[in-house]
Design a protein around this motif. Sequence first.
Motif, PDB file in Angstrom:
ATOM      1  N   MET A 283      -8.191   5.132   0.390  1.00 28.54           N
ATOM      2  CA  MET A 283      -6.977   5.563  -0.304  1.00 28.54           C
ATOM      3  C   MET A 283      -7.291   6.016  -1.733  1.00 28.54           C
ATOM      4  O   MET A 283      -6.859   7.078  -2.158  1.00 28.54           O
ATOM      5  CB  MET A 283      -6.026   4.370  -0.324  1.00 28.54           C
ATOM      6  N   SER A 284      -8.052   5.216  -2.465  1.00 29.44           N
ATOM      7  CA  SER A 284      -8.357   5.613  -3.845  1.00 29.44           C
ATOM      8  C   SER A 284      -9.308   6.808  -3.847  1.00 29.44           C
ATOM      9  O   SER A 284      -9.292   7.610  -4.784  1.00 29.44           O
ATOM     10  CB  SER A 284      -8.933   4.433  -4.642  1.00 29.44           C
TER      11      SER A 284
ATOM     12  N   HIS B 267       3.395   2.890   8.321  1.00 31.83           N
ATOM     13  CA  HIS B 267       3.548   2.878   6.864  1.00 31.83           C
ATOM     14  C   HIS B 267       2.218   3.212   6.189  1.00 31.83           C
ATOM     15  O   HIS B 267       2.170   3.843   5.152  1.00 31.83           O
ATOM     16  CB  HIS B 267       4.036   1.509   6.388  1.00 31.83           C
ATOM     17  N   ARG B 268       1.138   2.729   6.813  1.00 33.85           N
ATOM     18  CA  ARG B 268      -0.185   2.992   6.251  1.00 33.85           C
ATOM     19  C   ARG B 268      -0.486   4.491   6.287  1.00 33.85           C
ATOM     20  O   ARG B 268      -1.057   5.047   5.358  1.00 33.85           O
ATOM     21  CB  ARG B 268      -1.246   2.219   7.026  1.00 33.85           C
TER      22      ARG B 268
ATOM     23  N   ASP C 148     -11.869   2.668  -1.993  1.00 33.05           N
ATOM     24  CA  ASP C 148     -11.495   2.577  -0.587  1.00 33.05           C
ATOM     25  C   ASP C 148     -10.978   3.948  -0.182  1.00 33.05           C
ATOM     26  O   ASP C 148     -10.868   4.847  -1.020  1.00 33.05           O
ATOM     27  CB  ASP C 148     -10.485   1.446  -0.346  1.00 33.05           C
TER      28      ASP C 148
ATOM     29  N   TYR D 244       8.480  -1.536   0.180  1.00 27.41           N
ATOM     30  CA  TYR D 244       7.318  -2.413   0.202  1.00 27.41           C
ATOM     31  C   TYR D 244       6.369  -2.069  -0.945  1.00 27.41           C
ATOM     32  O   TYR D 244       5.855  -0.952  -1.003  1.00 27.41           O
ATOM     33  CB  TYR D 244       6.577  -2.282   1.528  1.00 27.41           C
TER      34      TYR D 244
ATOM     35  N   TYR E 273       2.692  -2.227  10.639  1.00 28.76           N
ATOM     36  CA  TYR E 273       2.386  -1.619   9.336  1.00 28.76           C
ATOM     37  C   TYR E 273       1.703  -0.260   9.474  1.00 28.76           C
ATOM     38  O   TYR E 273       1.752   0.564   8.560  1.00 28.76           O
ATOM     39  CB  TYR E 273       1.506  -2.554   8.482  1.00 28.76           C
TER      40      TYR E 273
ATOM     41  N   ASN F 238      -6.071  -1.245  -0.860  1.00 26.36           N
ATOM     42  CA  ASN F 238      -4.992  -0.382  -0.392  1.00 26.36           C
ATOM     43  C   ASN F 238      -4.661  -0.549   1.077  1.00 26.36           C
ATOM     44  O   ASN F 238      -4.356   0.426   1.752  1.00 26.36           O
ATOM     45  CB  ASN F 238      -5.358   1.074  -0.676  1.00 26.36           C
ATOM     46  N   GLY F 239      -4.708  -1.739   1.592  1.00 23.08           N
ATOM     47  CA  GLY F 239      -4.251  -1.933   2.962  1.00 23.08           C
ATOM     48  C   GLY F 239      -5.360  -2.148   3.966  1.00 23.08           C
ATOM     49  O   GLY F 239      -6.532  -1.955   3.660  1.00 23.08           O
TER      50      GLY F 239
ATOM     51  N   LYS G 144       1.264   6.039   3.513  1.00 19.17           N
ATOM     52  CA  LYS G 144       0.567   5.782   2.253  1.00 19.17           C
ATOM     53  C   LYS G 144      -0.624   6.727   2.096  1.00 19.17           C
ATOM     54  O   LYS G 144      -0.884   7.227   1.002  1.00 19.17           O
ATOM     55  CB  LYS G 144       0.116   4.315   2.206  1.00 19.17           C
TER      56      LYS G 144
ATOM     57  N   ILE H 231       3.414  -2.837  -1.215  1.00 24.66           N
ATOM     58  CA  ILE H 231       2.092  -2.561  -0.643  1.00 24.66           C
ATOM     59  C   ILE H 231       1.857  -1.053  -0.533  1.00 24.66           C
ATOM     60  O   ILE H 231       0.725  -0.588  -0.450  1.00 24.66           O
ATOM     61  CB  ILE H 231       1.980  -3.249   0.748  1.00 24.66           C
ATOM     62  N   GLN H 232       2.938  -0.274  -0.570  1.00 26.46           N
ATOM     63  CA  GLN H 232       2.826   1.180  -0.407  1.00 26.46           C
ATOM     64  C   GLN H 232       2.375   1.902  -1.681  1.00 26.46           C
ATOM     65  O   GLN H 232       2.083   3.092  -1.639  1.00 26.46           O
ATOM     66  CB  GLN H 232       4.171   1.766   0.062  1.00 26.46           C
ATOM     67  N   ILE H 233       2.328   1.191  -2.798  1.00 21.38           N
ATOM     68  CA  ILE H 233       1.863   1.821  -4.035  1.00 21.38           C
ATOM     69  C   ILE H 233       0.356   2.039  -3.948  1.00 21.38           C
ATOM     70  O   ILE H 233      -0.392   1.098  -3.663  1.00 21.38           O
ATOM     71  CB  ILE H 233       2.174   0.928  -5.271  1.00 21.38           C
TER      72      ILE H 233
END
Lengths: 338, 177
Positions: free
Chosen positions: A148-149, A193-194, A146, B137, A190, B100-101, A197, B139-141
Amino acid sequence: MRFDDEPLVSGEHLPIRSDHDSRGRLERVLRAGVFAVTAELAPPDSSYPEEVYNRAAMFDGHVDAINATDGSGANCHMSSVAMCALLTRRGYSMVMQISARDRNRIAIQGDVLGAAALGVCNILCLTGDGVEVGDHPEAKPVFDLDCMSMLNMVRGMRDDGQFLSGRKLTSPPELFLGAAANPFGPPLDYRPHRLAKKVAAGAEFVQTQYCFDLEKFRNYMSAVRDLGVHEKVYILAGVGPLASARSAEWIRTNVPGVHIPDNIIRRLQGADKQNEEGVNICIDMINELKEIEGVHGVHIMAYRQEHRVVEIVERSNVLEGRELWHPGVARDEEPALS
Amino acid sequence: MPEYVHNHGPCEQSVTIHRMRSWSVRNARWLEVVYGGFELVLRTINPVFRLIGYKRLDKLFVAVEKIIKVSLFDSQSCGQCILSVTGMSCPMNCPKKIRNGPCGGVHVDGTCEVDPHMPCVWVLAWEGNKRLRVDEYPIQIVQPPVDHRLLGTSAWMHMLQRETQPISSQTTANNEV
């Protein structure tokens, strides 16, 4: 716009600075604190390179970097790596988009190395739209990674000099890493926060989805500032001209993730020339977004209206007098910026 | 596009599944506590499992884990469970398999971009996360990509095996539930 260490040959990459990750102009411009302008360009449905050059030339002298989309909307086009390779060699600053939808980790890592070897300095990692919305809905969706990864993986290639498997690279890619952000999609609380991340995963700049709802975007940015994320990532707010009220209506119903509030549609409906009003709205948005703390630039997405980008940039005066290089222009006559 | 692919409403079965997913997210807090206790029990009797042999127990573990997780979470048995990170919403139900979200395509009403009849797995995950912890959270990892070799295997078994193996031979899967 010139830097004090410009190469002698126009169009060549800049020398890499110790605190920079790439040789690209986009990173230089953003790190210099200049309000940046990028624009999106869909690769053609063609194998003829002139079509790529002609498309890019539409933005000449008006954008700091051009995004090459990677099968946007899950529709088939020339690959982003090929378009970036063609244009980078002409001196354009390219942002290569990579979608996780079509390729697995083996293919993507290969493309990252290949693109860097061909001169690409900026890579933007995306999860990508589902195949269902595109022109090949029967295709196999890959989604091995995804966004993020993928960010994390490409950062590992750059910073640790290794593949995801841990195998070493002989020469790591020098890349400025980007991501996309949609401040308008649920869950709204969220989204900031996303973004944090994505920064943790490796994003150094983000380009957002179209901003038409300023109130929502201001709330988002305020939460982003509360988290301190705006100091760790360059945020380029997405804008674009709407062709008409009808097309705006179509976009908000059919394009995933695009949020267009009713007042924008009403403003278009009330205009004599809806096309012109779409450009006016885009310019107004740019002027409003420029004033928001933590916004470091704008990203213009003018799908099928690419010819209007120059007008938008000029009329909004977003470059504030900066003269940008493009092929065929010598850099040595402009004042240098260190 | 053939008509049967789209334009159909949610069938009764999928409505039940979606209700169940919402239920497990709403109850994420105590489900996590219960799991914490269960994991402790598993770890305590791990020497017994080791004595019997993990290979012999493998099929039993896969079956039991599947029954529990499918019935509670509509789990897709990826073998590298991150339910405790995702607020008890199985990320493998996301059509894009995002770990990842939420993607940017979530509809305004919180339904999935790809399957509009389904609430977004990550909208649920965020709800579950808000119930799990207050300070940080999970979920943030940032989660690593899926190890496709582990699909259909038992995440519990991997957790127990890792306990008895040196770190160098561990897999990437973490945060078992």
